[in-house]
Design a protein around this motif. Structure first.
Motif, PDB file in Angstrom:
ATOM      1  N   GLU A  92      48.722  58.737  34.966  1.00 14.59           N
ATOM      2  CA  GLU A  92      47.507  59.054  35.723  1.00 14.59           C
ATOM      3  C   GLU A  92      46.311  58.190  35.338  1.00 14.59           C
ATOM      4  O   GLU A  92      45.180  58.508  35.695  1.00 14.59           O
ATOM      5  N   ALA A  93      46.544  57.101  34.625  1.00 12.74           N
ATOM      6  CA  ALA A  93      45.437  56.164  34.365  1.00 12.74           C
ATOM      7  C   ALA A  93      45.008  55.526  35.678  1.00 12.74           C
ATOM      8  O   ALA A  93      45.833  55.118  36.493  1.00 12.74           O
ATOM      9  N   GLU A  94      43.692  55.442  35.898  1.00 13.83           N
ATOM     10  CA  GLU A  94      43.162  54.818  37.116  1.00 13.83           C
ATOM     11  C   GLU A  94      42.869  53.343  36.853  1.00 13.83           C
ATOM     12  O   GLU A  94      42.201  53.003  35.879  1.00 13.83           O
ATOM     13  N   VAL A  95      43.375  52.493  37.735  1.00 13.54           N
ATOM     14  CA  VAL A  95      43.207  51.046  37.577  1.00 13.54           C
ATOM     15  C   VAL A  95      42.262  50.524  38.649  1.00 13.54           C
ATOM     16  O   VAL A  95      42.418  50.828  39.837  1.00 13.54           O
ATOM     17  N   LYS A  96      41.280  49.724  38.228  1.00 14.88           N
ATOM     18  CA  LYS A  96      40.343  49.094  39.162  1.00 14.88           C
ATOM     19  C   LYS A  96      40.344  47.589  38.973  1.00 14.88           C
ATOM     20  O   LYS A  96      40.528  47.084  37.864  1.00 14.88           O
ATOM     21  N   LEU A  97      40.114  46.873  40.083  1.00 13.98           N
ATOM     22  CA  LEU A  97      39.710  45.474  40.034  1.00 13.98           C
ATOM     23  C   LEU A  97      38.190  45.487  40.095  1.00 13.98           C
ATOM     24  O   LEU A  97      37.611  46.096  40.999  1.00 13.98           O
ATOM     25  N   THR A  98      37.534  44.842  39.151  1.00  8.51           N
ATOM     26  CA  THR A  98      36.083  44.981  39.056  1.00  8.51           C
ATOM     27  C   THR A  98      35.354  43.788  39.675  1.00  8.51           C
ATOM     28  O   THR A  98      35.780  42.639  39.547  1.00  8.51           O
ATOM     29  N   LYS A 120      35.981  31.973  34.599  1.00  9.01           N
ATOM     30  CA  LYS A 120      36.553  32.201  33.281  1.00  9.01           C
ATOM     31  C   LYS A 120      35.667  33.157  32.489  1.00  9.01           C
ATOM     32  O   LYS A 120      34.441  33.042  32.485  1.00  9.01           O
ATOM     33  N   GLY A 121      36.308  34.117  31.809  1.00 11.19           N
ATOM     34  CA  GLY A 121      35.559  35.073  30.997  1.00 11.19           C
ATOM     35  C   GLY A 121      35.103  36.307  31.745  1.00 11.19           C
ATOM     36  O   GLY A 121      34.533  37.228  31.153  1.00 11.19           O
ATOM     37  N   THR A 122      35.359  36.360  33.070  1.00 10.05           N
ATOM     38  CA  THR A 122      34.947  37.518  33.872  1.00 10.05           C
ATOM     39  C   THR A 122      35.904  38.679  33.646  1.00 10.05           C
ATOM     40  O   THR A 122      37.118  38.500  33.642  1.00 10.05           O
ATOM     41  N   GLN A 123      35.348  39.879  33.455  1.00  7.28           N
ATOM     42  CA  GLN A 123      36.197  41.064  33.376  1.00  7.28           C
ATOM     43  C   GLN A 123      36.784  41.317  34.760  1.00  7.28           C
ATOM     44  O   GLN A 123      36.050  41.448  35.741  1.00  7.28           O
ATOM     45  N   LEU A 124      38.087  41.394  34.839  1.00  2.51           N
ATOM     46  CA  LEU A 124      38.746  41.556  36.128  1.00  2.51           C
ATOM     47  C   LEU A 124      39.304  42.957  36.336  1.00  2.51           C
ATOM     48  O   LEU A 124      39.404  43.419  37.466  1.00  2.51           O
ATOM     49  N   PHE A 125      39.663  43.636  35.249  1.00  3.63           N
ATOM     50  CA  PHE A 125      40.287  44.950  35.373  1.00  3.63           C
ATOM     51  C   PHE A 125      39.548  46.001  34.557  1.00  3.63           C
ATOM     52  O   PHE A 125      38.920  45.693  33.538  1.00  3.63           O
ATOM     53  N   GLU A 126      39.657  47.234  35.023  1.00  6.72           N
ATOM     54  CA  GLU A 126      39.206  48.392  34.252  1.00  6.72           C
ATOM     55  C   GLU A 126      40.299  49.446  34.333  1.00  6.72           C
ATOM     56  O   GLU A 126      40.796  49.760  35.423  1.00  6.72           O
ATOM     57  N   VAL A 127      40.703  49.947  33.193  1.00  7.82           N
ATOM     58  CA  VAL A 127      41.722  50.991  33.137  1.00  7.82           C
ATOM     59  C   VAL A 127      41.126  52.219  32.478  1.00  7.82           C
ATOM     60  O   VAL A 127      40.669  52.160  31.332  1.00  7.82           O
TER      61      VAL A 127
END
Length: 244
Positions: free
Chosen positions: A167-173, A232-239
């Motif tokens: 049930e972890a929620e995954v986002k592309l930020t 480069k260096g950009t946060q792409l995901f959030e879990v």
């Protein structure tokens, strides 16, 4: 010839599924009741016209064929080959929000693609024109994806169990969700240009929730995105885990 109905098959060029389900089945068919814009023109003449300026809305039958429906979607409205012996030119666009247009038109992927319905709305596809098809020909439209897909797979690390990921929620930020299509006609699906309006079009996309019982390294969870450059260096995901 006037009584020969136009029969159209449709398939998806490369299977793209969302956790093993979604818009297409294992045979590359559109699912039952999927709506598709199909353009039909008389080849070499203008005597026979179809739909509104060639546009007809077809509905997939789930078995690889397309069927024209009336505006209420309740009954079949067959289309026929020209009685003068001319062939027809046929091509298709998915979803129905995109039409033949010589000027740019915008398309947005959904910001929450957890549900199959919203994932489907995000999958922009085009089937190149089949030219001068006559009543003796098979007509098959092969739809190819015009955007990109991101697949996310979660894997337990030190100090975690597989069940901790459930049930972890995954986002592309901070992902651009809007693009412009230069033009669409029987010969061309125009260049796609990503929006650069960070204030209005740079959003988080919810890919979905991880299900440890059904998701695995073989399928993961997926989202459709507009092709774009990520610095480069950009946060792409959030879990976000179930327990935060």
């Amino acid at each position: 010839a006037e009584d020969t109905p136009i029969r159209i098959q449709a398939n998806v060029g490369a299977v793209t599924t969302k956790a093993g389900a979604g818009l297409y089945d294992q045979n590359n068919n559109f699912e039952n009741n999927a709506k598709i814009n199909v353009y039909i023109f008389e080849n070499g003449g203008t005597t026979y016209t179809y739909g509104s300026s060639g546009l007809l809305e077809y509905t997939a039958d789930g078995n690889g064929y397309l069927d024209v429906k009336d505006p209420g979607g309740s009954s079949s409205v067959p289309q026929y080959f020209p009685a003068n012996g001319h062939g027809i030119d046929v091509y298709g666009i998915y979803p129905t929000s995109i039409m033949q247009l010589s000027s740019p038109q915008n398309f947005r992927v959904q910001e929450n693609q957890t549900a199959d319905a919203d994932y489907k709305k995000s999958d922009l596809m085009f089937a190149s024109c089949q030219t001068n098809k006559t009543k003796s020909d098979n007509i098959t439209l092969t739809f190819n994806h015009k955007l990109a897909k991101v697949i996310v797979i979660l894997k337990q690390g030190d100090g975690l169990l597989d069940s901790d990921l459930n049930e972890a929620e995954v986002k592309l930020t901070k992902t651009y969700v809007k693009c412009s299509i230069a033009k669409v006609d029987n010969n061309t699906f125009g260049d796609i240009t990503v929006s650069n309006d960070a204030a209005n079009d740079q959003k988080d996309i919810i890919v979905g929730k991880w299900d440890s019982s059904t998701n695995s390294q073989s399928n993961g969870i997926a989202a459709i995105v507009v092709p774009q450059t990520v610095s480069k260096g950009t946060q792409l995901f959030e879990v976000k885990l179930k327990n935060n």
